[in-house]
Write a protein that holds these residues in place. Structure first.
Motif, mmCIF file in Angstrom:
data_model
loop_
_atom_site.group_PDB
_atom_site.id
_atom_site.type_symbol
_atom_site.label_atom_id
_atom_site.label_comp_id
_atom_site.label_asym_id
_atom_site.label_seq_id
_atom_site.Cartn_x
_atom_site.Cartn_y
_atom_site.Cartn_z
ATOM 1 N N VAL A 1 0.796 -1.245 -0.053
ATOM 2 C CA VAL A 1 -0.087 -0.094 0.070
ATOM 3 C C VAL A 1 0.896 1.229 -0.040
ATOM 4 N N ASN A 2 0.737 1.949 -1.081
ATOM 5 C CA ASN A 2 1.508 3.418 -0.909
ATOM 6 C C ASN A 2 0.491 4.398 -1.520
ATOM 7 N N CYS A 3 0.865 5.688 -1.169
ATOM 8 C CA CYS A 3 -0.072 6.681 -1.611
ATOM 9 C C CYS A 3 0.506 7.764 -2.449
ATOM 10 N N ALA A 4 0.078 8.284 -3.637
ATOM 11 C CA ALA A 4 0.560 9.268 -4.357
ATOM 12 C C ALA A 4 0.108 10.398 -4.006
ATOM 13 N N ALA A 5 0.980 11.500 -3.950
ATOM 14 C CA ALA A 5 0.785 12.796 -3.427
ATOM 15 C C ALA A 5 1.291 13.708 -4.444
ATOM 16 N N PRO A 6 0.846 14.046 -5.571
ATOM 17 C CA PRO A 6 1.353 14.805 -6.657
ATOM 18 C C PRO A 6 1.145 16.486 -6.093
#
Length: 82
Positions: free
Chosen positions: A15-20
């Motif tokens: 599980v990872n989160c993209a934070a553009p």
């Protein structure tokens, strides 16, 4: 949240989160004034606004490894340094 989910779902899932950052051709960037976009670009190490392709490339790199989990993937051209 990413770290909590990652610890709960390991080893079955990562599980990872993209934070553009401010991303070109999105509602977020189209509503920003030219002055604001210019200010952000001045702060970014890359000197430009993040593109959708930049974010996709970053996410694709993480998808091919099973050894990265619980991370927040910041893709903002270095804006978070400022």
């Amino acid at each position: 949240m990413s770290r909590f989910l990652a610890s709960a779902l390991v080893p079955d899932l990562t599980v990872n989160c993209a934070a553009p950052g401010l991303t070109e051709v999105t509602k977020m960037s189209s509503g920003a004034s030219d002055a604001y976009v210019g200010h952000l670009n001045d702060r970014e190490v890359s000197g430009r606004t993040t593109s959708v392709d930049d974010v996709l490339e970053h996410v694709q790199e993480i998808l091919v490894t099973s050894m990265v989990t619980g991370q927040v993937l910041i893709t903002d051209g270095g804006n978070h340094f400022g």
